[in-house]
Design a protein around this motif. Structure first.
Motif, PDB file in Angstrom:
ATOM      1  N   VAL A 103     -55.176 -64.906  25.145  1.00  0.00           N
ATOM      2  CA  VAL A 103     -55.276 -66.132  24.357  1.00  0.00           C
ATOM      3  C   VAL A 103     -56.638 -66.129  23.671  1.00  0.00           C
ATOM      4  O   VAL A 103     -57.672 -66.072  24.342  1.00  0.00           O
ATOM      5  CB  VAL A 103     -55.139 -67.395  25.227  1.00  0.00           C
ATOM      6  CG1 VAL A 103     -55.319 -68.651  24.381  1.00  0.00           C
ATOM      7  CG2 VAL A 103     -53.791 -67.408  25.932  1.00  0.00           C
ATOM      8  N   GLY A 104     -56.638 -66.165  22.351  1.00  0.00           N
ATOM      9  CA  GLY A 104     -57.884 -66.187  21.603  1.00  0.00           C
ATOM     10  C   GLY A 104     -58.324 -67.608  21.322  1.00  0.00           C
ATOM     11  O   GLY A 104     -57.573 -68.404  20.745  1.00  0.00           O
ATOM     12  N   VAL A 105     -59.539 -67.950  21.747  1.00  0.00           N
ATOM     13  CA  VAL A 105     -60.096 -69.270  21.469  1.00  0.00           C
ATOM     14  C   VAL A 105     -60.603 -69.273  20.032  1.00  0.00           C
ATOM     15  O   VAL A 105     -61.525 -68.536  19.676  1.00  0.00           O
ATOM     16  CB  VAL A 105     -61.244 -69.608  22.435  1.00  0.00           C
ATOM     17  CG1 VAL A 105     -61.861 -70.965  22.071  1.00  0.00           C
ATOM     18  CG2 VAL A 105     -60.745 -69.619  23.876  1.00  0.00           C
ATOM     19  N   GLY A 106     -59.988 -70.097  19.199  1.00  0.00           N
ATOM     20  CA  GLY A 106     -60.401 -70.189  17.811  1.00  0.00           C
ATOM     21  C   GLY A 106     -61.600 -71.107  17.656  1.00  0.00           C
ATOM     22  O   GLY A 106     -61.861 -71.977  18.498  1.00  0.00           O
ATOM     23  N   SER A 107     -62.356 -70.915  16.580  1.00  0.00           N
ATOM     24  CA  SER A 107     -63.514 -71.783  16.357  1.00  0.00           C
ATOM     25  C   SER A 107     -63.768 -71.968  14.872  1.00  0.00           C
ATOM     26  O   SER A 107     -63.412 -71.123  14.051  1.00  0.00           O
ATOM     27  CB  SER A 107     -64.771 -71.203  17.027  1.00  0.00           C
ATOM     28  OG  SER A 107     -65.114 -69.950  16.468  1.00  0.00           O
ATOM     29  N   SER A 125     -63.059 -66.005  23.324  1.00  0.00           N
ATOM     30  CA  SER A 125     -63.265 -65.641  21.926  1.00  0.00           C
ATOM     31  C   SER A 125     -63.809 -64.223  21.892  1.00  0.00           C
ATOM     32  O   SER A 125     -64.972 -63.987  22.243  1.00  0.00           O
ATOM     33  CB  SER A 125     -64.247 -66.615  21.260  1.00  0.00           C
ATOM     34  OG  SER A 125     -64.455 -66.254  19.913  1.00  0.00           O
ATOM     35  N   THR A 126     -62.975 -63.272  21.511  1.00  0.00           N
ATOM     36  CA  THR A 126     -63.331 -61.855  21.500  1.00  0.00           C
ATOM     37  C   THR A 126     -62.786 -61.215  20.232  1.00  0.00           C
ATOM     38  O   THR A 126     -62.091 -61.851  19.437  1.00  0.00           O
ATOM     39  CB  THR A 126     -62.744 -61.118  22.718  1.00  0.00           C
ATOM     40  OG1 THR A 126     -61.315 -61.004  22.551  1.00  0.00           O
ATOM     41  CG2 THR A 126     -63.044 -61.846  24.019  1.00  0.00           C
ATOM     42  N   ASP A 127     -63.065 -59.933  20.084  1.00  0.00           N
ATOM     43  CA  ASP A 127     -62.491 -59.198  18.949  1.00  0.00           C
ATOM     44  C   ASP A 127     -60.971 -59.240  18.947  1.00  0.00           C
ATOM     45  O   ASP A 127     -60.339 -59.099  17.891  1.00  0.00           O
ATOM     46  CB  ASP A 127     -62.956 -57.742  18.975  1.00  0.00           C
ATOM     47  CG  ASP A 127     -64.343 -57.574  18.372  1.00  0.00           C
ATOM     48  OD1 ASP A 127     -64.627 -58.237  17.372  1.00  0.00           O
ATOM     49  OD2 ASP A 127     -65.132 -56.774  18.902  1.00  0.00           O
ATOM     50  N   ALA A 128     -60.370 -59.429  20.123  1.00  0.00           N
ATOM     51  CA  ALA A 128     -58.905 -59.478  20.194  1.00  0.00           C
ATOM     52  C   ALA A 128     -58.329 -60.682  19.453  1.00  0.00           C
ATOM     53  O   ALA A 128     -57.136 -60.695  19.149  1.00  0.00           O
ATOM     54  CB  ALA A 128     -58.448 -59.487  21.653  1.00  0.00           C
ATOM     55  N   ASN A 129     -59.165 -61.702  19.151  1.00  0.00           N
ATOM     56  CA  ASN A 129     -58.669 -62.849  18.381  1.00  0.00           C
ATOM     57  C   ASN A 129     -57.959 -62.417  17.100  1.00  0.00           C
ATOM     58  O   ASN A 129     -56.946 -63.005  16.711  1.00  0.00           O
ATOM     59  CB  ASN A 129     -59.823 -63.771  17.979  1.00  0.00           C
ATOM     60  CG  ASN A 129     -60.262 -64.717  19.071  1.00  0.00           C
ATOM     61  OD1 ASN A 129     -60.369 -64.328  20.220  1.00  0.00           O
ATOM     62  ND2 ASN A 129     -60.545 -65.953  18.701  1.00  0.00           N
ATOM     63  N   ILE A 130     -58.510 -61.413  16.435  1.00  0.00           N
ATOM     64  CA  ILE A 130     -57.953 -61.028  15.133  1.00  0.00           C
ATOM     65  C   ILE A 130     -56.539 -60.478  15.278  1.00  0.00           C
ATOM     66  O   ILE A 130     -55.599 -61.033  14.679  1.00  0.00           O
ATOM     67  CB  ILE A 130     -58.884 -60.042  14.409  1.00  0.00           C
ATOM     68  CG1 ILE A 130     -60.252 -60.679  14.152  1.00  0.00           C
ATOM     69  CG2 ILE A 130     -58.249 -59.557  13.105  1.00  0.00           C
ATOM     70  CD1 ILE A 130     -60.206 -61.933  13.298  1.00  0.00           C
ATOM     71  N   PRO A 131     -56.301 -59.432  16.071  1.00  0.00           N
ATOM     72  CA  PRO A 131     -54.920 -58.969  16.192  1.00  0.00           C
ATOM     73  C   PRO A 131     -54.005 -59.973  16.888  1.00  0.00           C
ATOM     74  O   PRO A 131     -52.825 -60.088  16.540  1.00  0.00           O
ATOM     75  CB  PRO A 131     -55.040 -57.663  16.984  1.00  0.00           C
ATOM     76  CG  PRO A 131     -56.355 -57.725  17.672  1.00  0.00           C
ATOM     77  CD  PRO A 131     -57.239 -58.532  16.774  1.00  0.00           C
TER      78      PRO A 131
END
Length: 385
Positions: free
Chosen positions: A182-186, A326-332
């Motif tokens: 789960v990517g935490v958006g900001s 919130s990591t680089d994985a947010n993008i994919p």
């Protein structure tokens, strides 16, 4: 045939057990070339040289200083991304000398994220020792811009440039056992309030930029925010004014908004925009600039790369810990590409100059990395990832 078997685990583990010193040496080499967010070129040059020496294919550095290279797979029409960011939160002035005490390395940025970059440079060597060819191409990257206001620009650029990516693994040095699906958006805003200024006695009654900003912050602080999905707001910087006896002509805020759901984040952004618009008057002007925009996203925890990672950890006797971040994985993740961020080792004092990383977990972390990479590549080729 799956790679997630006890027999193959033991085979990988036997090889990975010999990699504590190679990891320590390479981590030390990379750490001592400072790489603050926005100025990663020197470390990118070193990393590209290392990848070329390790016989990776198609080594390249883009205009942002993202480094990419390939490990050839059996099916070259598909690609699995393996990413480790090369930037750190520390300026060039920080002492990047690595000090070793037993199997512990001390230095700013040593665990976040330099040990991961070191591991990525050694994946091909591990494959060669195992006499394994991955089932699809492995595109490795040492990408820039993961920390702070880097805004994931490196990962964005790499994924944009390689539409053939069908799965992604982001690697972080700390928190072995964690799986982020789960990517935490900001959304981050720099807000400047401008007013007429003047003497605090002689021009009393004129509006103050600081007072207007403070009133806006008070309204922001009074907002009710949802706990599910978790959504947060923080004013992390508040500055302005000239002197104690001057009506402040300017004030500046930096606002951080976050959520695990994009829709909730957008709702919060709209509400904050409304508060800031209401702060304007004939004499107070408000300028808003977006300085960070990280997308939120969510993928299942029991399928895709996250599911593979969980099974690999269980095979290694570790309980997978699923958590948003919130990591680089947010993008994919935000693009519905099967993806997860996993940890490599363990340490402490992250984002402090006395940061440290422990090398003892490295064999387990490397074994996990190889299992997750090979099994994800297998499933990607089979169309089951």
């Amino acid at each position: 045939m799956t790679y997630l078997t006890s027999e193959f685990r033991d085979r990988v583990s036997a090889v990975a057990s010999r990699y504590i010193e190679p990891i320590a040496e390479r981590t030390t080499l990379l750490t001592q070339v400072s790489s603050p967010t926005g100025d990663e070129a020197a470390r990118a040059k070193l990393l590209s040289d290392i990848l070329a020496e390790e016989a990776y294919e198609s080594v390249a550095v883009d205009e942002l200083s993202d480094v990419t290279a390939r490990i050839a797979g059996a099916d070259r029409s598909k690609t699995l991304l393996l990413a480790a960011h090369i930037d750190t939160v520390f300026p060039h002035s920080a002492d990047a000398t690595v000090k070793r005490e037993g199997n512990r390395l001390h230095a700013p940025g040593v665990g976040d994220n330099t040990i991961s970059v070191a591991a990525v440079t050694l994946v091909k060597r591990l494959f060669d020792e195992l006499a394994i060819v991955p089932e699809v191409d492995i595109l490795v990257t040492g990408n820039v811009g993961e920390e702070g206001l880097g805004d994931l620009r490196g990962m964005r650029a790499v994924v944009d440039a390689h539409p053939e990516i069908g799965g992604a693994i982001a690697l972080e040095g700390h928190s072995l056992g964690s799986v982020t699906h789960v990517g935490v958006g900001s959304r981050r805003l720099e807000v400047t309030f401008n007013g007429p200024g003047g003497h605090s006695w002689g021009a009393f009654g004129r509006p103050s930029a600081i007072h207007a900003a403070a009133n806006a912050v008070s309204r922001l602080d009074g907002m009710d925010l949802p706990t599910d999905p978790k959504t947060t707001l923080n004013v992390g910087i508040f500055e302005g004014g000239i002197s104690v006896n001057t009506i402040a002509p300017q004030a500046r805020l930096v606002i951080d908004m976050r959520s695990v759901e994009q829709a909730s984040l957008e709702t919060l952004v709209t509400r904050v925009d409304g508060v800031l618009a209401a702060a304007e008057s004939s004499e107070i002007k408000v300028d808003v600039r977006i300085v960070g925009n990280r997308p939120a996203g969510r993928l299942p925890h029991d399928t895709g790369v996250a599911g593979v990672a969980a099974k690999a950890l269980s095979l290694l006797g570790l309980e997978p810990i699923f958590h948003p971040s919130s990591t680089d994985a947010n993008i994919p993740i935000s693009r519905n590409i099967p993806s997860a961020c996993i940890g490599l080792a363990g340490g402490g004092n992250v984002h402090r100059e006395d940061e440290f990383i422990d090398l003892d977990p490295v064999p387990i972390g490397l074994t996990q990395l190889i299992l997750v990479t090979l099994e994800s590549a297998r499933q990607l080729r089979a169309g089951t990832l």
